[in-house]
Design a protein around this motif. Structure first.
Motif, mmCIF file in Angstrom:
data_model
loop_
_atom_site.group_PDB
_atom_site.id
_atom_site.type_symbol
_atom_site.label_atom_id
_atom_site.label_comp_id
_atom_site.label_asym_id
_atom_site.label_seq_id
_atom_site.Cartn_x
_atom_site.Cartn_y
_atom_site.Cartn_z
ATOM 1 N N LEU A 161 36.889 47.756 36.622
ATOM 2 C CA LEU A 161 37.483 46.678 37.416
ATOM 3 C C LEU A 161 37.265 45.328 36.746
ATOM 4 O O LEU A 161 38.177 44.500 36.673
ATOM 5 N N SER B 167 45.179 38.767 38.947
ATOM 6 C CA SER B 167 44.376 37.886 38.088
ATOM 7 C C SER B 167 45.243 37.170 37.061
ATOM 8 O O SER B 167 45.021 36.004 36.740
ATOM 9 N N VAL C 117 40.220 42.772 35.281
ATOM 10 C CA VAL C 117 40.343 41.370 35.693
ATOM 11 C C VAL C 117 40.346 40.463 34.467
ATOM 12 O O VAL C 117 41.137 39.512 34.368
ATOM 13 N N LEU D 295 45.020 44.460 40.549
ATOM 14 C CA LEU D 295 44.072 43.440 40.100
ATOM 15 C C LEU D 295 44.566 42.769 38.825
ATOM 16 O O LEU D 295 44.404 41.559 38.635
#
Length: 422
Positions: A117, A69, A121, A65
């Motif tokens: 999470l 991102s 990000v 991630l």
């Protein structure tokens, strides 16, 4: 013939001359330091996740991630730099990025997976676009095209060292102290490197080049056939690198030598540095498009020995060859991107280039991971990605040269006074 009539030979460019030019060492050193988190954070996230009681799979998800991102938001930050200048974008991003890296180990465990999470990000989205910014600064700092050529080659080759030193450094920090400390040190390094860059006069004073003539949608539109084909080709280059990383892990498991998973990518990166240094010291004949195609063909050829399923020592030696041509491919791609991008859109164009390589690398990693148990297929994938890149470049070569620029209404050349100089 008189002595005055004899042709004079231009003095040979040296890296001492490049690094001795005003602000070059500062900008290059600051950018490399500020970009160390690119290679440190993915490893630190996995180590932090496992130390916090989560699984390796969750740590891998956090790492993926972060990379995704960070890549996807590159063009947005490039566009903002083209509109508002580099310091106005780099500094807020670096401050927020450092803050989130420090907050993650404090708030992550208590907030659960969802908060972790979300924070990751955010960390990826706030990574400063130092790489794209530095490429846009070179024409300002080095008006001499020969010095720019050497600086770009040095810059491109040195990036490989980030992915050798970064993971080793963060692993050592996590082992000696803790993953939380490793994340904090990563935050400090990223912020410190960014401050070195944004406080330098070339970065503070940089403004996008004004358009040549009246602005029109056709001229100012970033998307053009040449850039589209170039970026598509670069996804193949990134695919080869992603596949190589997974192949190195496969080799380590097959031969029961864990160090191979790090030594093979490190050898490729070292080859990239050496190739970049050699390329930058010489003046090359032929067009930049021809150089790009030849370097990509050599990049492809370098992967072919993997099809023989070499042993550990031969595998390590083999990956140095494609690595040596990687920095040349990327350096040529940056030059062509700068020539084809509209005036005032260079940061955004360079950001799309970075995104293209990153997207291809993610695809190569994902596909190779699914096929890792098939030894020959895993070894073929780096060459397959390179062959795709070469095929696209050959098909699109007429769009990549000066005539491709002319069809868009202009051909970018360095012009005195187009950028504000310190």
């Amino acid at each position: 013939m008189s002595l005055t009539a004899l042709p004079t030979r231009a003095p040979r460019i040296t890296y001492r001359a490049v690094l001795g030019s005003p602000y070059v060492a500062r900008l290059l050193g600051g950018t490399l330091t500020g970009r160390l988190p690119d290679s440190m954070v993915p490893v630190a996230l996995v180590l932090w996740a496992t130390a916090s009681g989560s699984s390796i799979a969750f740590g891998g998800l956090l790492s993926a991630l972060y990379g995704l991102s960070s890549a996807l938001v590159q063009p947005v930050k490039g566009r903002l730099m083209d509109r508002h200048g580099q310091s106005a974008v780099h500094l807020p991003a670096a401050l927020l990025n450092a803050a989130l890296l420090v907050i993650l180990p404090v708030a992550g465990p208590s907030g659960g997976p969802g908060l972790a999470l979300g924070l990751v990000v955010g960390i990826g989205m706030t990574v400063p676009s130092l790489e794209a910014g530095l490429r846009a600064l070179w024409p300002t700092v080095l008006p001499d095209p020969r010095l720019r050529h050497a600086a770009l080659a040095l810059d491109t080759g040195a990036q490989g060292l980030l992915y050798v030193a970064g993971p080793v450094f963060v692993a050592a920090l996590a082992s000696a102290c803790s993953p939380s400390v490793a994340l904090a040190v990563t935050a400090v390094l990223g912020l410190a490197g960014t401050l070195v860059v944004v406080l330098a006069p070339p970065s503070r004073r940089w403004r996008p080049a004004p358009p040549n003539g009246p602005r029109t949608g056709a001229v100012d539109r970033l998307v053009s056939p040449g850039l589209v084909f170039l970026f598509i080709a670069l996804t193949g280059v990134g695919f080869a690198l992603g596949a190589m990383n997974v192949w190195s892990i496969t080799m380590a498991e097959h031969h029961h030598q864990d160090m191979l998973s790090g030594i093979i990518p490190a050898t490729c990166s070292t080859g990239s540095l050496i190739g970049g240094l050699i390329y930058g010291r010489r003046t090359w004949q032929g067009t930049i498009t021809r150089r790009l195609i030849i370097a990509t063909a050599a990049f492809l050829t370098g992967w072919l020995p993997l099809l023989s399923l070499p042993g550990p020592c031969a595998a390590i030696a083999t990956v140095a060859a494609p690595g040596a041509f990687l920095s040349i491919v990327v350096a040529c791609a940056y030059v062509i991107t700068g020539a084809l991008a509209p005036a005032g859109r260079t940061n955004e164009a360079y950001a799309w280039l970075i995104l293209s390589i990153g997207a291809g690398q993610s695809a190569g990693t994902a596909l190779s991971g699914r096929l890792a148990e098939q030894s020959l297929t895993s070894a073929v994938l780096p060459a397959a990605g390179s062959a795709f890149a070469l095929s696209v470049l050959l098909a699109a070569r007429r769009h990549l040269g000066p005539t491709g620029c002319a069809r868009r209404g202009r051909h970018r050349r360095p012009v005195r006074g187009r950028h504000k100089t310190p």
